[in-house]
Design an enzyme around this catalytic site. Sequence first.
Site, PDB file in Angstrom:
ATOM      1  N   VAL A 161       0.808  -1.229   0.000  1.00 32.66           N
ATOM      2  CA  VAL A 161       0.000   0.000   0.000  1.00 32.66           C
ATOM      3  C   VAL A 161       0.839   1.275   0.000  1.00 32.66           C
ATOM      4  O   VAL A 161       0.313   2.362  -0.232  1.00 32.66           O
ATOM      5  CB  VAL A 161      -0.981   0.048   1.199  1.00 32.66           C
ATOM      6  CG1 VAL A 161      -2.050  -1.011   1.071  1.00 32.66           C
ATOM      7  CG2 VAL A 161      -0.244  -0.053   2.530  1.00 32.66           C
ATOM      8  N   TYR A 164       4.932   6.094  15.251  1.00 33.13           N
ATOM      9  CA  TYR A 164       3.581   5.530  15.113  1.00 33.13           C
ATOM     10  C   TYR A 164       2.570   6.593  15.548  1.00 33.13           C
ATOM     11  O   TYR A 164       1.574   6.839  14.862  1.00 33.13           O
ATOM     12  CB  TYR A 164       3.442   4.263  15.963  1.00 33.13           C
ATOM     13  CG  TYR A 164       2.094   3.572  15.830  1.00 33.13           C
ATOM     14  CD1 TYR A 164       1.810   2.794  14.706  1.00 33.13           C
ATOM     15  CD2 TYR A 164       1.111   3.690  16.814  1.00 33.13           C
ATOM     16  CE1 TYR A 164       0.578   2.154  14.571  1.00 33.13           C
ATOM     17  CE2 TYR A 164      -0.115   3.054  16.691  1.00 33.13           C
ATOM     18  CZ  TYR A 164      -0.374   2.279  15.574  1.00 33.13           C
ATOM     19  OH  TYR A 164      -1.592   1.656  15.435  1.00 33.13           O
TER      20      TYR A 164
HETATM   21  N1  LIG Z   1      -4.535  -4.199  16.928  1.00 32.18           N
HETATM   22  C1  LIG Z   1      -4.637  -3.068  17.620  1.00 32.18           C
HETATM   23  O1  LIG Z   1      -4.652  -3.065  18.873  1.00 32.18           O
HETATM   24  C2  LIG Z   1      -4.755  -1.755  16.890  1.00 32.18           C
HETATM   25  C3  LIG Z   1      -4.982  -0.606  17.648  1.00 32.18           C
HETATM   26  C4  LIG Z   1      -5.103   0.615  16.999  1.00 32.18           C
HETATM   27  C5  LIG Z   1      -4.996   0.691  15.624  1.00 32.18           C
HETATM   28  N2  LIG Z   1      -4.770  -0.446  14.900  1.00 32.18           N
HETATM   29  C6  LIG Z   1      -4.675  -0.292  13.435  1.00 32.18           C
HETATM   30  O2  LIG Z   1      -5.539  -1.214  12.801  1.00 32.18           O
HETATM   31  C7  LIG Z   1      -5.073  -1.449  11.484  1.00 32.18           C
HETATM   32  C8  LIG Z   1      -5.133  -2.925  11.192  1.00 32.18           C
HETATM   33  O3  LIG Z   1      -4.203  -3.614  12.003  1.00 32.18           O
HETATM   34  P1  LIG Z   1      -4.551  -4.971  12.771  1.00 32.18           P
HETATM   35  O4  LIG Z   1      -4.458  -4.677  14.207  1.00 32.18           O
HETATM   36  O5  LIG Z   1      -5.783  -5.586  12.225  1.00 32.18           O
HETATM   37  O6  LIG Z   1      -3.251  -5.828  12.428  1.00 32.18           O
HETATM   38  P2  LIG Z   1      -3.006  -7.060  11.427  1.00 32.18           P
HETATM   39  O7  LIG Z   1      -1.522  -7.257  11.439  1.00 32.18           O
HETATM   40  O8  LIG Z   1      -3.868  -8.218  11.803  1.00 32.18           O
HETATM   41  O9  LIG Z   1      -3.482  -6.491  10.022  1.00 32.18           O
HETATM   42  C9  LIG Z   1      -2.747  -5.533   9.312  1.00 32.18           C
HETATM   43  C10 LIG Z   1      -2.622  -6.029   7.886  1.00 32.18           C
HETATM   44  O10 LIG Z   1      -1.960  -5.011   7.121  1.00 32.18           O
HETATM   45  C11 LIG Z   1      -1.089  -5.677   6.229  1.00 32.18           C
HETATM   46  N3  LIG Z   1      -0.014  -4.790   5.790  1.00 32.18           N
HETATM   47  C12 LIG Z   1       1.015  -4.296   6.527  1.00 32.18           C
HETATM   48  N4  LIG Z   1       1.830  -3.557   5.749  1.00 32.18           N
HETATM   49  C13 LIG Z   1       1.305  -3.586   4.499  1.00 32.18           C
HETATM   50  C14 LIG Z   1       1.686  -3.026   3.258  1.00 32.18           C
HETATM   51  N5  LIG Z   1       2.789  -2.275   3.134  1.00 32.18           N
HETATM   52  N6  LIG Z   1       0.906  -3.256   2.180  1.00 32.18           N
HETATM   53  C15 LIG Z   1      -0.205  -4.024   2.272  1.00 32.18           C
HETATM   54  N7  LIG Z   1      -0.618  -4.586   3.430  1.00 32.18           N
HETATM   55  C16 LIG Z   1       0.143  -4.378   4.530  1.00 32.18           C
HETATM   56  C17 LIG Z   1      -0.550  -6.867   7.028  1.00 32.18           C
HETATM   57  O11 LIG Z   1      -0.016  -7.887   6.175  1.00 32.18           O
HETATM   58  C18 LIG Z   1      -1.792  -7.313   7.787  1.00 32.18           C
HETATM   59  O12 LIG Z   1      -2.515  -8.338   7.114  1.00 32.18           O
HETATM   60  C19 LIG Z   1      -3.677  -0.831  11.404  1.00 32.18           C
HETATM   61  O13 LIG Z   1      -3.763   0.406  10.713  1.00 32.18           O
HETATM   62  C20 LIG Z   1      -3.307  -0.611  12.855  1.00 32.18           C
HETATM   63  O14 LIG Z   1      -2.402   0.455  13.042  1.00 32.18           O
HETATM   64  C21 LIG Z   1      -4.644  -1.666  15.506  1.00 32.18           C
END
Ligand SMILES: NC(=O)c1ccc[n+]([C@@H]2O[C@H](COP(=O)([O-])OP(=O)(O)OC[C@H]3O[C@@H](n4cnc5c(N)ncnc54)[C@H](O)[C@@H]3O)[C@@H](O)[C@H]2O)c1
Length: 259
Positions: A72, A163
């Site tokens: 992305v 971050y």
């Molecule tokens: N898990 C938490 O506690 C939490 C809290 C706040 C925000 N978030 C945000 O939620 C969003 C989703 O994360 P999640 O927690 O579901 O984690 P996750 O790791 O399960 O999912 C994130 C996905 O993004 C993909 N990804 C990473 N870099 C990429 C790239 N360069 N190109 C394409 N895909 C890419 C990964 O392969 C993964 O499948 C993120 O933006 C994260 O910052 C998560």
Amino acid sequence: MTEAEEKRAYRFKGRTAIVTGAASGIGRASAVGLAVEGSNVAICDLNEEGLKSAEAEILALGRKCHRGKVDVSRKDEVFSFAAAAAAALGPVDILVNNAGTGQFVPFAMMEDEEYDRVMDINVRSIFHFSRAVLPSMMDRDYGKIVNITSIMSVIAGQGQSIYNASKGAAKMMTQGMAADLAGYRINVNAVGPGMVLTGLTKNMLGDPDQAAEFEAKIPARRIATPGDIAAGVLFLCSDAAAYVNGETLFIDGGMICTR
Ligand SMILES: NC(=O)c1ccc[n+]([C@@H]2O[C@H](COP(=O)([O-])OP(=O)(O)OC[C@H]3O[C@@H](n4cnc5c(N)ncnc54)[C@H](O)[C@@H]3O)[C@@H](O)[C@H]2O)c1
């Protein structure tokens, strides 16, 4: 089922959505949730195995799915995926900019490459993907863009300065985009999750002792599921949120409200 009941149950019927980072966690739950309620969904990620199983889930619901391996942060890959998704499923109505990465390095030890990696994946990706779908949304006077930010867009964490910066930037980009696009009936909003058990956090929150420590600090006394977050994403993608512009919906079990 009456027509009104069907409309409510399938509020995304006939829509085309793109969800980034849909191989796991919040992205996958959002993609499947949109499909459950009627949308065809284009999904992208770097994790092809996860994408394939998300695709199988979407197809089993009777919806169309287009999947692609996309970094992305790469403009060329993003624009060609968005064009292929529209060719396969029709003009894109909904974009969920979810793909993201974490950072656990103290500020004084951060390298340029790590700064670029975090900012490119968490911020530049939103810039690229949104511009790839906007011309068609603007032509049709319709669109929903939801950016996944974090409670860390407004709360600092140790070892998470960049971050924090990336999620703060994503929050303000959401507001700036909303201001520019509301006149085209394009709603741009953010969802800011608290602590969610996903691929990103499984090392930390998958450990019962660490999870218990965090749960004690969360007013709701539990870690969120991806489904808790997807519920808010779906609301902001729906026409029930037609008059919501530039908001961040924090879904955090009360973490922010007690600060
Ligand atoms: N898990 C938490 O506690 C939490 C809290 C706040 C925000 N978030 C945000 O939620 C969003 C989703 O994360 P999640 O927690 O579901 O984690 P996750 O790791 O399960 O999912 C994130 C996905 O993004 C993909 N990804 C990473 N870099 C990429 C790239 N360069 N190109 C394409 N895909 C890419 C990964 O392969 C993964 O499948 C993120 O933006 C994260 O910052 C998560």
